[in-house]
Design an enzyme around this catalytic site. Structure first.
Site, mmCIF file in Angstrom:
data_model
loop_
_atom_site.group_PDB
_atom_site.id
_atom_site.type_symbol
_atom_site.label_atom_id
_atom_site.label_comp_id
_atom_site.label_asym_id
_atom_site.label_seq_id
_atom_site.Cartn_x
_atom_site.Cartn_y
_atom_site.Cartn_z
ATOM 1 N N CYS A 263 0.864 -1.187 0.000
ATOM 2 C CA CYS A 263 0.000 0.000 0.000
ATOM 3 C C CYS A 263 0.898 1.234 0.000
ATOM 4 C CB CYS A 263 -0.954 -0.010 1.197
ATOM 5 S SG CYS A 263 -0.129 -0.070 2.806
ATOM 6 N N GLY A 264 0.561 2.261 0.768
ATOM 7 C CA GLY A 264 1.397 3.452 0.823
ATOM 8 C C GLY A 264 2.520 3.339 1.838
#
Length: 311
Positions: A263-264
């Site tokens: 993800c981030g």
């Protein structure tokens, strides 16, 4: 409660709250742009008896990357200060319903603790069910334990003496991926890479929330935004297994092949891991550094897809 399901209902928690082997953690955490303070919100309203787990405090203090997995010793020291034992059932929730709690669920599993569940729907579901919350004052035992947990992490990384460690860890390397493991997989394509971020960030057309980080994705990844794991009605609940299977299959994911999630910065990837756990994929690793780490590496050694049609 079932060992093969990663969540428990608000009703279940309400019926078992206060039992000596049931420990509840408020693991609320918010993106910097949201301007919310989870520690202050915890003190205003939390599930009775819950302790605060600081995602930005119980971390690897040797890196500038946000909220990375701490060392085994640091995690054990922090959890010991929270008075959690290996035989305890740990229930984790957050203030959004499903956002940061799955990250802490994953952390416990990485360090060998299997008796951990996420509260389905989190604090919003708890309150929607009509159950009480409580406040905390600065000198409450719960507040002091949470502060002590953060201090224990600092002491470990400073090489200082810690209090007696009562929580034993056993690192599970199959659930944790670092940078080079991902780099190898980009070439080998052994694991399917699923990215939990919004499609715009994944495609490189919407900005990242962290300053100086380009949007885009790791080559070979597939985008399954984390909200797709929930039903539509607030407060959101985790979808049934059959619907989760359809979500992944619709995205082109083969549930018969191995999967790694990203993800981030390693938080919402754990929501995908939670959904995959419900459908029987219990050995899914999380790339801890995720896009924030990958994007910061040289493009020649760690290629990126930063806009549609580019490699």
């Amino acid at each position: 409660m079932a060992q093969d399901d990663p969540v428990v209902s608000a009703q279940w928690l309400h019926e078992h709250l206060g039992m000596p082997d049931v420990k509840v953690l408020d693991a609320s955490w918010y993106m910097p742009v949201e301007n919310r303070d989870p520690w202050k919100e915890y003190q205003v309203a939390h599930i009775p008896g819950a302790l605060f787990f600081d995602l930005d405090g119980i971390v690897d203090r040797t890196t500038d990357l946000p909220h990375m997995l701490p060392s085994e010793e640091a995690f054990a020291a922090a959890i010991s200060e929270l008075d959690i034992k290996n035989q305890d059932k740990v229930i984790v929730y957050d203030g959004k319903g499903f956002f940061s709690a799955p990250r802490v669920w994953w952390m416990f599993r990485v360090f060998g603790h299997k008796k951990v569940w996420v509260l389905d729907g989190g604090l919003p579901q708890w309150q929607a069910s009509g159950f009480n919350v409580e406040k905390a004052s600065p000198d409450d035992d719960a507040v002091l334990k949470s502060i002590a947990a953060n201090r224990a992490v600092k002491r470990v990384y400073n090489g200082e003496q810690t209090n007696t460690i009562s929580f034993q860890t056993e690192f599970q390397p199959n659930l944790f991926w670092a940078l080079e493991k991902v780099a190898q997989n980009v070439t080998a394509k052994t694991y399917q890479q699923i990215d939990a971020r919004a499609k715009g960030r994944f495609d490189g057309v919407a900005p990242e929330p962290r300053e100086g980080v380009r949007s885009g994705h790791i080559p070979g990844s597939v985008c399954v935004p984390f909200p797709e794991m929930f039903d539509g009605a607030p407060p959101s609940l985790l979808l049934p297994a059959d619907e989760l299977r359809r979500k992944f299959q619709h995205a082109g994911i083969s549930l018969d092949r191995p999967i790694v999630v990203t993800c981030g910065s390693g938080v919402t990837a754990c929501i995908l891991a939670l959904g995959l756990y419900r459908i029987g994929k219990r050995d899914v690793p999380v790339y801890d550094g995720s896009w924030t780490e990958w994007e910061g590496q040289s493009d020649s050694d760690y290629p990126k897809v930063t806009a549609p049609g580019t490699a």
